[in-house]
Design a protein around this motif. Structure first.
Motif, PDB file in Angstrom:
ATOM      1  N   VAL A 190       0.853  -1.190   0.000  1.00  0.00           N
ATOM      2  CA  VAL A 190       0.000   0.000   0.000  1.00  0.00           C
ATOM      3  C   VAL A 190       0.886   1.236   0.000  1.00  0.00           C
ATOM      4  O   VAL A 190       1.834   1.334   0.793  1.00  0.00           O
ATOM      5  CB  VAL A 190      -0.922   0.015   1.242  1.00  0.00           C
ATOM      6  N   LEU A 191       0.596   2.157  -0.896  1.00  0.00           N
ATOM      7  CA  LEU A 191       1.243   3.460  -0.915  1.00  0.00           C
ATOM      8  C   LEU A 191       0.208   4.454  -0.396  1.00  0.00           C
ATOM      9  O   LEU A 191      -0.732   4.805  -1.092  1.00  0.00           O
ATOM     10  CB  LEU A 191       1.706   3.834  -2.326  1.00  0.00           C
ATOM     11  N   ASP A 192       0.357   4.852   0.854  1.00  0.00           N
ATOM     12  CA  ASP A 192      -0.622   5.709   1.510  1.00  0.00           C
ATOM     13  C   ASP A 192      -0.212   7.168   1.348  1.00  0.00           C
ATOM     14  O   ASP A 192       0.742   7.623   1.963  1.00  0.00           O
ATOM     15  CB  ASP A 192      -0.739   5.342   2.991  1.00  0.00           C
ATOM     16  N   LEU A 193      -0.940   7.881   0.505  1.00  0.00           N
ATOM     17  CA  LEU A 193      -0.639   9.281   0.240  1.00  0.00           C
ATOM     18  C   LEU A 193      -1.629  10.217   0.926  1.00  0.00           C
ATOM     19  O   LEU A 193      -1.673  11.406   0.614  1.00  0.00           O
ATOM     20  CB  LEU A 193      -0.642   9.536  -1.277  1.00  0.00           C
ATOM     21  N   GLY A 237     -13.714  20.529  -2.900  1.00  0.00           N
ATOM     22  CA  GLY A 237     -12.352  21.033  -3.073  1.00  0.00           C
ATOM     23  C   GLY A 237     -11.525  20.068  -3.879  1.00  0.00           C
ATOM     24  O   GLY A 237     -11.986  19.011  -4.290  1.00  0.00           O
ATOM     25  N   GLU A 238     -10.292  20.433  -4.112  1.00  0.00           N
ATOM     26  CA  GLU A 238      -9.391  19.644  -4.948  1.00  0.00           C
ATOM     27  C   GLU A 238      -8.811  18.462  -4.175  1.00  0.00           C
ATOM     28  O   GLU A 238      -8.527  18.551  -2.986  1.00  0.00           O
ATOM     29  CB  GLU A 238      -8.257  20.543  -5.417  1.00  0.00           C
ATOM     30  N   THR A 239      -8.683  17.351  -4.874  1.00  0.00           N
ATOM     31  CA  THR A 239      -8.030  16.165  -4.314  1.00  0.00           C
ATOM     32  C   THR A 239      -6.852  15.801  -5.210  1.00  0.00           C
ATOM     33  O   THR A 239      -6.644  16.410  -6.259  1.00  0.00           O
ATOM     34  CB  THR A 239      -8.996  14.957  -4.249  1.00  0.00           C
ATOM     35  N   LEU A 240      -6.126  14.790  -4.812  1.00  0.00           N
ATOM     36  CA  LEU A 240      -4.999  14.306  -5.617  1.00  0.00           C
ATOM     37  C   LEU A 240      -5.439  13.301  -6.680  1.00  0.00           C
ATOM     38  O   LEU A 240      -4.622  12.808  -7.447  1.00  0.00           O
ATOM     39  CB  LEU A 240      -3.959  13.658  -4.705  1.00  0.00           C
ATOM     40  N   GLY A 288      12.096  -4.062 -10.992  1.00  0.00           N
ATOM     41  CA  GLY A 288      11.689  -5.098 -10.041  1.00  0.00           C
ATOM     42  C   GLY A 288      10.768  -6.126 -10.681  1.00  0.00           C
ATOM     43  O   GLY A 288      10.647  -6.206 -11.904  1.00  0.00           O
ATOM     44  N   THR A 289      10.120  -6.900  -9.836  1.00  0.00           N
ATOM     45  CA  THR A 289       9.177  -7.905 -10.313  1.00  0.00           C
ATOM     46  C   THR A 289       7.769  -7.331 -10.337  1.00  0.00           C
ATOM     47  O   THR A 289       7.484  -6.300  -9.728  1.00  0.00           O
ATOM     48  CB  THR A 289       9.194  -9.143  -9.394  1.00  0.00           C
ATOM     49  N   ARG A 290       6.891  -8.011 -11.031  1.00  0.00           N
ATOM     50  CA  ARG A 290       5.480  -7.622 -11.104  1.00  0.00           C
ATOM     51  C   ARG A 290       4.907  -7.561  -9.691  1.00  0.00           C
ATOM     52  O   ARG A 290       5.160  -8.441  -8.879  1.00  0.00           O
ATOM     53  CB  ARG A 290       4.738  -8.657 -11.951  1.00  0.00           C
ATOM     54  N   LYS A 291       4.117  -6.511  -9.397  1.00  0.00           N
ATOM     55  CA  LYS A 291       3.636  -6.303  -8.037  1.00  0.00           C
ATOM     56  C   LYS A 291       2.345  -5.486  -8.061  1.00  0.00           C
ATOM     57  O   LYS A 291       2.187  -4.600  -8.891  1.00  0.00           O
ATOM     58  CB  LYS A 291       4.724  -5.555  -7.268  1.00  0.00           C
ATOM     59  N   SER A 292       1.441  -5.794  -7.125  1.00  0.00           N
ATOM     60  CA  SER A 292       0.204  -5.019  -7.007  1.00  0.00           C
ATOM     61  C   SER A 292       0.323  -4.039  -5.845  1.00  0.00           C
ATOM     62  O   SER A 292       0.860  -4.370  -4.795  1.00  0.00           O
ATOM     63  CB  SER A 292      -0.997  -5.939  -6.810  1.00  0.00           C
ATOM     64  N   VAL A 293      -0.183  -2.830  -6.068  1.00  0.00           N
ATOM     65  CA  VAL A 293      -0.086  -1.762  -5.082  1.00  0.00           C
ATOM     66  C   VAL A 293      -1.434  -1.044  -4.988  1.00  0.00           C
ATOM     67  O   VAL A 293      -2.036  -0.718  -6.011  1.00  0.00           O
ATOM     68  CB  VAL A 293       0.996  -0.719  -5.472  1.00  0.00           C
ATOM     69  N   ALA A 294      -1.885  -0.810  -3.768  1.00  0.00           N
ATOM     70  CA  ALA A 294      -3.054   0.037  -3.538  1.00  0.00           C
ATOM     71  C   ALA A 294      -2.536   1.429  -3.208  1.00  0.00           C
ATOM     72  O   ALA A 294      -1.734   1.596  -2.293  1.00  0.00           O
ATOM     73  CB  ALA A 294      -3.900  -0.506  -2.407  1.00  0.00           C
ATOM     74  N   VAL A 295      -2.968   2.417  -3.970  1.00  0.00           N
ATOM     75  CA  VAL A 295      -2.581   3.803  -3.739  1.00  0.00           C
ATOM     76  C   VAL A 295      -3.767   4.492  -3.073  1.00  0.00           C
ATOM     77  O   VAL A 295      -4.828   4.611  -3.671  1.00  0.00           O
ATOM     78  CB  VAL A 295      -2.216   4.519  -5.057  1.00  0.00           C
ATOM     79  N   ARG A 296      -3.589   4.910  -1.822  1.00  0.00           N
ATOM     80  CA  ARG A 296      -4.681   5.539  -1.059  1.00  0.00           C
ATOM     81  C   ARG A 296      -4.531   7.047  -1.067  1.00  0.00           C
ATOM     82  O   ARG A 296      -3.431   7.570  -0.901  1.00  0.00           O
ATOM     83  CB  ARG A 296      -4.689   5.013   0.363  1.00  0.00           C
ATOM     84  N   LEU A 297      -5.666   7.739  -1.269  1.00  0.00           N
ATOM     85  CA  LEU A 297      -5.694   9.192  -1.341  1.00  0.00           C
ATOM     86  C   LEU A 297      -6.732   9.746  -0.372  1.00  0.00           C
ATOM     87  O   LEU A 297      -7.682   9.052   0.001  1.00  0.00           O
ATOM     88  CB  LEU A 297      -6.045   9.642  -2.765  1.00  0.00           C
ATOM     89  N   ASP A 298      -6.570  11.024  -0.008  1.00  0.00           N
ATOM     90  CA  ASP A 298      -7.543  11.694   0.847  1.00  0.00           C
ATOM     91  C   ASP A 298      -8.862  11.892   0.107  1.00  0.00           C
ATOM     92  O   ASP A 298      -8.857  12.191  -1.095  1.00  0.00           O
ATOM     93  CB  ASP A 298      -7.037  13.084   1.257  1.00  0.00           C
TER      94      ASP A 298
END
Length: 112
Positions: A24-27, A66-69, A49-59
């Motif tokens: 998880v990449l928590d932003l 308002g604006e989000t990422l 690197g090798t194949r990989k799954s990532v969850a990217v979390r945003l506000d």
């Protein structure tokens, strides 16, 4: 119980989310500059690197709007998908909040 093709079974189960990802990449709480730099770093590292799954979390959007990422990060991920660095890109399911489920392609096979 009837048999469903995997595609339709996944539709019934819902989208892939945070619990399905390898990391998880928590932003949440990150500035736009820091978030964009983190995404670029993740993408650059994934190419070796090798194949990989990532969850990217945003506000989520702030109270009253308002604006989000979501858009700037989404554009960066879509560009990486066009380059072949990402195999799969989708939004996280509603219960996981705002963000993306990404499968990084990893280093290409060296067959010659």
């Amino acid at each position: 119980m009837p048999h469903f093709d995997e595609f339709y079974a996944n539709k019934l189960r819902g989208g892939l989310g945070v619990t399905d990802a390898e990391s998880v990449l928590d932003l949440r709480g990150a500035s736009r500059e820091r978030a964009e730099a983190s995404i670029q770093d993740m993408l650059e590292r994934s190419r070796f690197g090798t194949r990989k799954s990532v969850a990217v979390r945003l506000d989520p959007p702030p109270e009253g709007g308002g604006e989000t990422l979501f858009q700037p990060i989404g554009r960066a991920l879509l560009e990486a998908k066009k380059r072949g660095w990402i195999d799969r890109l989708q939004t996280l399911p509603a219960q996981d909040g705002l963000g993306f489920y990404v499968v990084l392609a990893g280093k290409p096979d060296q067959k010659a």
